[in-house]
Design a protein around this motif. Sequence first.
Motif, mmCIF file in Angstrom:
data_model
loop_
_atom_site.group_PDB
_atom_site.id
_atom_site.type_symbol
_atom_site.label_atom_id
_atom_site.label_comp_id
_atom_site.label_asym_id
_atom_site.label_seq_id
_atom_site.Cartn_x
_atom_site.Cartn_y
_atom_site.Cartn_z
ATOM 1 N N GLU A 84 0.808 -1.225 0.000
ATOM 2 C CA GLU A 84 0.000 0.000 0.000
ATOM 3 C C GLU A 84 0.840 1.274 0.000
ATOM 4 O OE1 GLU A 84 -2.441 -0.870 3.349
ATOM 5 O OE2 GLU A 84 -3.510 -2.442 2.258
ATOM 6 N N ARG A 87 2.251 1.710 -3.534
ATOM 7 C CA ARG A 87 1.200 2.165 -4.455
ATOM 8 C C ARG A 87 0.867 3.632 -4.240
ATOM 9 N NH1 ARG A 87 -1.425 -1.590 -7.429
ATOM 10 N NH2 ARG A 87 -1.302 -3.736 -6.739
ATOM 11 N N ALA A 88 0.717 4.014 -2.984
ATOM 12 C CA ALA A 88 0.322 5.387 -2.665
ATOM 13 C C ALA A 88 1.404 6.396 -3.039
ATOM 14 C CB ALA A 88 -0.016 5.497 -1.186
ATOM 15 N N ASP A 91 2.454 7.990 -7.480
ATOM 16 C CA ASP A 91 2.067 9.214 -8.179
ATOM 17 C C ASP A 91 3.052 10.349 -7.924
ATOM 18 O OD1 ASP A 91 0.950 9.088 -5.560
ATOM 19 O OD2 ASP A 91 -0.347 10.785 -6.035
ATOM 20 N N GLU A 102 -1.117 0.584 -14.113
ATOM 21 C CA GLU A 102 -1.006 -0.440 -13.075
ATOM 22 C C GLU A 102 -1.704 -1.711 -13.546
ATOM 23 O OE1 GLU A 102 -0.653 1.146 -8.591
ATOM 24 O OE2 GLU A 102 -2.653 1.270 -9.413
ATOM 25 N N SER A 108 -8.403 -7.985 -7.602
ATOM 26 C CA SER A 108 -8.311 -6.574 -7.228
ATOM 27 C C SER A 108 -9.637 -5.832 -7.373
ATOM 28 C CB SER A 108 -7.242 -5.865 -8.063
ATOM 29 O OG SER A 108 -7.648 -5.773 -9.418
ATOM 30 N N ILE A 119 -9.557 -2.773 -4.094
ATOM 31 C CA ILE A 119 -8.291 -2.062 -4.239
ATOM 32 C C ILE A 119 -8.255 -1.322 -5.575
ATOM 33 C CG2 ILE A 119 -7.004 -4.034 -5.137
ATOM 34 C CD1 ILE A 119 -4.583 -2.855 -3.544
ATOM 35 N N ARG A 123 -7.769 2.733 -5.790
ATOM 36 C CA ARG A 123 -6.680 3.329 -6.575
ATOM 37 C C ARG A 123 -7.232 4.277 -7.637
ATOM 38 N NH1 ARG A 123 -2.202 4.593 -5.472
ATOM 39 N NH2 ARG A 123 -1.248 4.109 -7.442
ATOM 40 N N LEU A 127 -6.476 8.341 -7.647
ATOM 41 C CA LEU A 127 -5.688 8.946 -8.720
ATOM 42 C C LEU A 127 -6.520 9.770 -9.685
ATOM 43 C CD1 LEU A 127 -3.114 6.105 -9.080
ATOM 44 C CD2 LEU A 127 -2.710 8.405 -8.242
ATOM 45 N N TYR A 135 -4.001 8.011 -15.261
ATOM 46 C CA TYR A 135 -3.945 6.730 -14.568
ATOM 47 C C TYR A 135 -4.772 5.711 -15.349
ATOM 48 C CZ TYR A 135 -4.648 3.148 -11.022
ATOM 49 O OH TYR A 135 -4.697 1.958 -10.349
ATOM 50 N N GLN A 137 -5.659 1.417 -15.453
ATOM 51 C CA GLN A 137 -5.529 0.083 -14.870
ATOM 52 C C GLN A 137 -5.699 -0.984 -15.954
ATOM 53 O OE1 GLN A 137 -8.684 -0.357 -12.018
ATOM 54 N NE2 GLN A 137 -7.616 0.825 -10.460
#
Length: 185
Positions: A84, A87-88, A91, A102, A108, A119, A123, A127, A135, A137
Motif C-alpha cells: 500500500e 502504491r500510494a 504518483d 497499473e 483486485s 483495491i 486506486r 488517482l 492513470y 488500470q
Amino acid sequence: MTGNALLLGTTGMLAAAARHAALQAEKAVIVSRKAGDFSFGDEALDGKCECLSLSYDDEPAFLGALEEYAPFDIALTWIRPRAELLRAALDALMAPGGLLVEVMGSRSILTGENGAPSIATLRADALAAQPDLTYAQVVLGFVRENGASRWLNHEEISAAAIAQMEMPLPRRIAGTLEPWDARPQ
C-alpha cells in the motif's frame, strides 16, 4: 520519445510490454528482485536501461532508490495488492502529464470485507483527483475457450498493457471476469 520510464515488476509476463515502453523512452529503469539478470537481448535497448535488483519488502528504502531516477513520464507496474505505501507513493514519482499503468490481478476488483471498496476502485478514485497524471488500470481476467477456462498468457497480458500505454482507459479488462465461478482453479 518519452523521457524516463519506470518498469516495476515487468521482467516476466510483462516483458513485451516493458520492451514497448523502453523503446519509446530515453531512459528506462527496470525494477524487480532479479532485474540484474534481465536483458531484452538488444544491445542498444539494454544500453538505455538501468536494472535495479530490489525488493519492495522494505518500501521506504525501495522508494528512496526510485527517487534517484524520478520523475517518470511513464510507469508500468505489477505490484502485489498489500504494498500500500508503494502504491500510494507512485504518483509522487511521476512527471507532470505522466502516464501510470497499473496491472492488477482479477481479485483486485472484489469488494472487501463489509462492502469496502476494492483495491482497484480505491486506486482509481485516489488517482482520479490527480490533474497532472493519467492513470490507467489493466485488470487481468481469464479466457473461456471450448467450454473451458484458462488464465491469460504472457502475450495477452502484454497486449493489454501496451493498449493502455497507447490509448489509456481508466480500466481495461484483459480477457473476462465473468462468470466469476468459471475462472480457472
